[in-house]
Motif scaffolding. Structure first.
Motif, PDB file in Angstrom:
ATOM      1  N   PRO A  74      -0.750  34.316  91.463  1.00 59.79           N
ATOM      2  CA  PRO A  74       0.566  33.694  91.520  1.00 59.79           C
ATOM      3  C   PRO A  74       1.151  33.157  92.559  1.00 59.79           C
ATOM      4  N   PRO A  75       1.925  32.182  92.606  1.00 55.83           N
ATOM      5  CA  PRO A  75       2.590  31.304  93.721  1.00 55.83           C
ATOM      6  C   PRO A  75       3.586  32.491  94.379  1.00 55.83           C
ATOM      7  N   THR A  76       3.706  32.472  95.745  1.00 56.11           N
ATOM      8  CA  THR A  76       4.449  33.172  96.418  1.00 56.11           C
ATOM      9  C   THR A  76       5.832  32.659  96.291  1.00 56.11           C
ATOM     10  N   LYS A  77       6.858  33.417  96.862  1.00 61.96           N
ATOM     11  CA  LYS A  77       8.348  33.005  96.605  1.00 61.96           C
ATOM     12  C   LYS A  77       8.447  31.859  97.525  1.00 61.96           C
ATOM     13  N   ARG A  78       7.549  31.870  98.714  1.00 59.95           N
ATOM     14  CA  ARG A  78       7.512  30.648  99.610  1.00 59.95           C
ATOM     15  C   ARG A  78       7.191  29.327  99.239  1.00 59.95           C
ATOM     16  N   ASP A  79       6.098  29.381  98.007  1.00 60.38           N
ATOM     17  CA  ASP A  79       5.423  28.523  97.508  1.00 60.38           C
ATOM     18  C   ASP A  79       6.707  27.761  96.391  1.00 60.38           C
ATOM     19  N   TRP A  80       7.236  28.915  95.584  1.00 61.23           N
ATOM     20  CA  TRP A  80       8.381  28.368  94.780  1.00 61.23           C
ATOM     21  C   TRP A  80       9.409  27.663  95.476  1.00 61.23           C
ATOM     22  N   THR A  81       9.921  28.118  96.629  1.00 62.59           N
ATOM     23  CA  THR A  81      11.039  27.685  97.511  1.00 62.59           C
ATOM     24  C   THR A  81      10.682  26.307  97.947  1.00 62.59           C
ATOM     25  N   ARG A  82       9.385  25.975  98.385  1.00 63.02           N
ATOM     26  CA  ARG A  82       9.124  24.774  98.879  1.00 63.02           C
ATOM     27  C   ARG A  82       8.927  23.729  97.774  1.00 63.02           C
ATOM     28  N   MET A  83       8.718  24.073  96.662  1.00 65.75           N
ATOM     29  CA  MET A  83       8.515  23.161  95.480  1.00 65.75           C
ATOM     30  C   MET A  83      10.093  22.856  95.000  1.00 65.75           C
ATOM     31  N   SER A  84      10.689  23.758  94.792  1.00 65.32           N
ATOM     32  CA  SER A  84      11.855  23.446  94.266  1.00 65.32           C
ATOM     33  C   SER A  84      13.041  22.733  95.309  1.00 65.32           C
ATOM     34  N   ALA A  85      12.919  22.931  96.695  1.00 67.04           N
ATOM     35  CA  ALA A  85      13.284  22.170  97.506  1.00 67.04           C
ATOM     36  C   ALA A  85      13.055  20.536  97.189  1.00 67.04           C
ATOM     37  N   ARG A  86      11.973  20.393  97.138  1.00 67.61           N
ATOM     38  CA  ARG A  86      11.316  18.984  96.898  1.00 67.61           C
ATOM     39  C   ARG A  86      12.013  18.510  95.634  1.00 67.61           C
ATOM     40  N   TRP A  87      11.849  19.187  94.373  1.00 70.28           N
ATOM     41  CA  TRP A  87      12.627  18.840  93.333  1.00 70.28           C
ATOM     42  C   TRP A  87      14.010  18.745  93.483  1.00 70.28           C
ATOM     43  N   HIS A  88      14.623  19.513  94.232  1.00 67.87           N
ATOM     44  CA  HIS A  88      16.173  19.242  94.498  1.00 67.87           C
ATOM     45  C   HIS A  88      16.399  17.918  95.149  1.00 67.87           C
ATOM     46  N   ASP A  89      15.622  17.620  96.217  1.00 66.00           N
ATOM     47  CA  ASP A  89      15.577  16.351  96.949  1.00 66.00           C
ATOM     48  C   ASP A  89      15.562  15.188  95.865  1.00 66.00           C
ATOM     49  N   THR A  90      14.332  15.322  95.274  1.00 68.94           N
ATOM     50  CA  THR A  90      14.247  14.031  94.225  1.00 68.94           C
ATOM     51  C   THR A  90      15.570  14.113  93.213  1.00 68.94           C
ATOM     52  N   LEU A  91      15.901  15.213  92.548  1.00 69.62           N
ATOM     53  CA  LEU A  91      16.817  14.998  91.597  1.00 69.62           C
ATOM     54  C   LEU A  91      18.408  14.485  92.347  1.00 69.62           C
TER      55      LEU A  91
END
Ligand code: FES
Length: 151
Positions: free
Chosen positions: A80-97
Motif C-alpha cells: 500500500p502507498p504511504t501517506k507521503r506517496d499519496w500526498t506527492r501524487m495528489s499535489a501533482r494532480w492539484h498543480d495539473t488541475l
C-alpha cells in the motif's frame, strides 16, 4: 504477500463499485496488477482497491488514462502507498488541475465576445482562430484541408 490479503476479481469489482470488465481494462492498461494463484485465477492485493479509487477520481477530474497511469507509476505496486506517496501524487494532480482551470478560464473569457455574434472571423474570433494561430502561417486562406489539394 499473505494469501488472505489477495482478492479475486469479483471482490475487487464489488468493493470498488466497478464492473469486472473495468477491473480487467484497468489491468490491461497497466494501472493495476494481479498475480495468479495455483488455479491460474487473478488475485489482487487489497491496496488495489485504493488504486482503483484513484483511477476513478482521476477520471472524474478529467485526467486522461495516460496521466492517471503516470501518477500511479510513482506509487508502489507491491504494498500500500504511504501517506507521503499519496500526498506527492495528489499535489501533482492539484498543480495539473490548477493549470487546466486557469487555461479554461482564459478560454471562457475569450469567448465572451462570441456570445450572440456568430461571425467566426478569421482575424478576431477566438473560437475560429484562438490566439491568432493562423497568422503564423502567413497571409491568405489557411484552412484548406491538405488531402483536398490533391498533393
Ligand atoms: S463568433 Fe464572432 S467573435 Fe467569435
Amino acid at each position: 504477500m499473505d494469501k488472505h490479503d489477495l482478492l479475486p476479481i469479483g471482490d475487487v469489482a464489488a468493493r470498488s463499485g466497478v464492473s469486472v470488465p473495468t477491473v480487467r481494462f484497468d489491468e490491461e492498461r497497466g494501472l493495476i496488477h494481479s498475480e495468479r494463484n495455483a488455479g491460474n485465477h487473478r488475485r489482487y492485493g487489497r491496496h488495489t482497491l485504493r488504486r482503483i479509487a484513484v483511477i476513478r477520481a482521476g477520471q472524474r477530474f478529467g485526467l486522461s488514462l495516460a496521466e492517471i497511469g503516470e501518477a500511479l507509476a510513482t506509487l508502489p505496486t507491491d504494498h500500500p502507498p504511504t501517506k507521503r506517496d499519496w500526498t506527492r501524487m495528489s499535489a501533482r494532480w492539484h498543480d495539473t488541475l490548477t493549470a487546466r482551470i486557469e487555461a479554461m478560464i482564459e478560454v471562457r473569457d475569450g469567448l465572451t465576445g462570441c456570445i450572440g455574434c456568430g461571425c467566426l472571423s478569421v482575424t478576431t474570433c477566438p473560437i475560429y482562430n484562438p490566439g491568432d494561430e493562423l497568422s503564423a502561417e502567413g497571409a491568405g486562406a489557411q484552412r484548406w484541408p491538405e488531402d483536398a489539394r490533391g498533393e
